[in-house]
Design a protein around this motif. Structure first.
Motif, PDB file in Angstrom:
ATOM      1  N   ARG A  56       1.255  -1.395   0.033  1.00 17.77           N
ATOM      2  CA  ARG A  56      -0.259   0.187   0.375  1.00 17.77           C
ATOM      3  C   ARG A  56       1.333   0.988  -0.257  1.00 17.77           C
ATOM      4  O   ARG A  56       1.767   1.845   0.134  1.00 17.77           O
ATOM      5  N   SER A 102       1.414   5.105   0.326  1.00 15.17           N
ATOM      6  CA  SER A 102       1.047   6.048   1.849  1.00 15.17           C
ATOM      7  C   SER A 102       0.455   7.275   1.019  1.00 15.17           C
ATOM      8  O   SER A 102       1.749   8.037  -0.078  1.00 15.17           O
ATOM      9  N   ASP A 156       1.881   9.839   2.438  1.00 15.88           N
ATOM     10  CA  ASP A 156       3.404  11.401   3.305  1.00 15.88           C
ATOM     11  C   ASP A 156       4.647  10.582   1.931  1.00 15.88           C
ATOM     12  O   ASP A 156       5.172  10.757   1.098  1.00 15.88           O
ATOM     13  N   LYS A 197      -8.936   4.483  -3.189  1.00 13.83           N
ATOM     14  CA  LYS A 197      -8.153   5.190  -1.797  1.00 13.83           C
ATOM     15  C   LYS A 197      -8.476   4.626  -0.568  1.00 13.83           C
ATOM     16  O   LYS A 197      -9.985   5.091  -0.759  1.00 13.83           O
ATOM     17  N   SER A 241      -9.033   5.153   3.911  1.00 12.06           N
ATOM     18  CA  SER A 241      -8.135   5.411   4.629  1.00 12.06           C
ATOM     19  C   SER A 241      -7.768   4.855   5.812  1.00 12.06           C
ATOM     20  O   SER A 241      -8.597   3.756   6.126  1.00 12.06           O
ATOM     21  N   ALA A 242      -6.718   4.980   6.302  1.00 10.10           N
ATOM     22  CA  ALA A 242      -6.289   4.620   7.459  1.00 10.10           C
ATOM     23  C   ALA A 242      -7.565   4.026   8.498  1.00 10.10           C
ATOM     24  O   ALA A 242      -8.507   4.720   8.497  1.00 10.10           O
ATOM     25  N   GLU A 272      -4.527   8.815   8.123  1.00 10.08           N
ATOM     26  CA  GLU A 272      -3.245   8.493   7.296  1.00 10.08           C
ATOM     27  C   GLU A 272      -4.252   7.933   5.242  1.00 10.08           C
ATOM     28  O   GLU A 272      -5.876   7.189   6.214  1.00 10.08           O
ATOM     29  N   GLU A 273      -4.139   8.285   4.244  1.00 14.87           N
ATOM     30  CA  GLU A 273      -5.136   7.922   2.975  1.00 14.87           C
ATOM     31  C   GLU A 273      -3.829   6.930   2.519  1.00 14.87           C
ATOM     32  O   GLU A 273      -2.826   6.916   2.749  1.00 14.87           O
ATOM     33  N   PHE A 274      -4.358   5.469   2.064  1.00 11.62           N
ATOM     34  CA  PHE A 274      -3.312   4.853   0.922  1.00 11.62           C
ATOM     35  C   PHE A 274      -3.895   4.830  -0.236  1.00 11.62           C
ATOM     36  O   PHE A 274      -4.846   4.457  -0.135  1.00 11.62           O
TER      37      PHE A 274
END
Length: 378
Positions: free
Chosen positions: A298, A300, A302, A340, A342-343, A348-350
């Motif tokens: 996955r 991130s 970031d 997309k 979300s955690a 955070e989104e992956f």
């Protein structure tokens, strides 16, 4: 309607459609004078091959890969009559007259005479010469690394649906001022702050996605920086009409993106991935997700904020990388090429490459790789 044309005819049409400069040379038109409006356009009486705009002239082209026949002349006459009575002033109001062209490698003298007697223009071309010109331009005409991803200011593709529906409701061109005056028909909410700036963002995004065109303005590929004035006249492109017809007919002021609309945009990426700085951004974002997914199951947000600007070869001054990752991630998620998620804590989104995204990327890899080599060899 199934496409029963020969492979060679499809290939030649592809050259003329994707490289208007080759079409200009073949038809003896000045440089940068032709704009492709449609190819394989379905009408009530059949499907036409190519449609170009040259100033106020609409070029209706019947393309053949073999010797032209009397049947080809009859067919083009039927298309000409249909376009003159049902299409010319309605769909293309900026065009004042129609020029039907029979384009073939060989046109026998009797067929040429028949064309001229019925108001058609016969034009011969050499298949080998056309394909040779195409090979010369194959990986040198793309401006992928000159046309870098743009900061659109629009966070979701569906937000322009109100504008697309508004332009589709009339055959008369609308200006940016008209759009602002009719804001309640276009906006998700009627109380936008700075409506002129927001409308400009929406119009520019529509142009960059080949959904909106400016009447009597140079094609997007011929301008260094896209600007839309208050008085520019706006119409939907042929792709824009298809996109509007695929819109959901729900009760929402601005409906969400439909599956069929997503297919229209995906087709643009297959057909013309380097069409604009937005399509380039979508392709490079997709490639960025692929790059990073090779070391992680996955990707991130970031990681993408760090890698996407490097992949694009630019620094977005005035916009954070996070905004660009959010916008392009949303675009690709909406059309189903990236997913997309979300955690669990929501912080955070992956991003994941979907099978459809992987398929598109596989299709484009040769173009992307050769374009990189070209850019590095300058």
């Amino acid at each position: 309607m199934p496409d029963s044309r020969s492979a060679s005819e499809k290939a030649i049409e592809d050259v003329f459609a994707k490289h208007p400069d080759i079409t200009e040379e073949t038809l003896n038109y000045p440089d940068n004078s032709l704009t492709l409006l449609a190819r394989q356009q379905t009408v009530d009486i059949g499907r036409t091959d190519l449609l170009f705009l040259a100033g106020e002239e609409l070029l209706l082209i019947e393309l053949k890969a073999e010797r032209a026949t009397e049947d080809n002349v009859v067919q083009l006459e039927e298309y000409r009559d249909y376009y003159q009575h049902s299409v010319l002033g309605d769909r293309y109001p900026s065009a004042t007259h129609l020029k039907p062209i029979l384009l073939a490698p060989e046109i026998p003298p009797p067929i040429k005479q028949q064309c001229r007697q019925t108001g058609l223009k016969p034009v011969e071309f050499d298949v080998g010469t056309v394909l040779e010109k195409f090979e010369d331009r194959l990986f040198t005409s793309h401006s992928m690394f000159e046309k870098q991803p743009v900061s659109t200011g629009v966070a979701s593709l569906y937000l322009i649906n109100g504008l697309i529906r508004y332009l589709a409701a009339t055959s008369e061109p609308k200006t940016k001022n008209d759009c602002i005056d009719d804001l309640e028909k276009i906006a998700v909410k009627p109380d936008w702050n700075k409506p002129s700036a927001r409308m400009g963002q929406f119009i520019r995004l529509g142009i960059r996605l080949n959904l909106i065109q400016r009447v009597n303005k140079p094609p997007l590929q011929q301008v260094d920086q896209l600007r839309v004035s208050q008085s520019d006249k706006l119409l939907l492109t042929e792709r824009g009409h298809t996109y509007a017809g695929a819109m959901s007919a729900g009760p929402e002021r601005v409906p969400p993106l439909s599956v069929d609309q997503a297919a229209v945009l995906t087709e643009l990426l297959y057909d013309r991935p380097f069409y604009s700085d937005v399509t380039v951004g979508m392709v490079l974002f997709l490639d960025s997700v692929y790059d990073l997914s090779r070391s992680s199951d996955r990707v991130s947000g970031d990681a993408l904020e760090e890698w996407f600007p490097k992949k694009a070869g630019r620094d977005w001054r005035g916009r954070s990388p996070g905004s660009l990752v959010n916008w392009y991630g949303n675009y690709l998620d909406e059309i189903g090429l990236v997913s997309k998620i979300s955690a669990t804590d929501g912080n955070e989104e992956f991003h994941y490459l979907t099978p459809e995204g992987a398929q598109l990327l596989s299709y484009l890899q040769v173009d992307i790789g050769k374009e990189m080599i070209r850019a590095q060899s300058r």
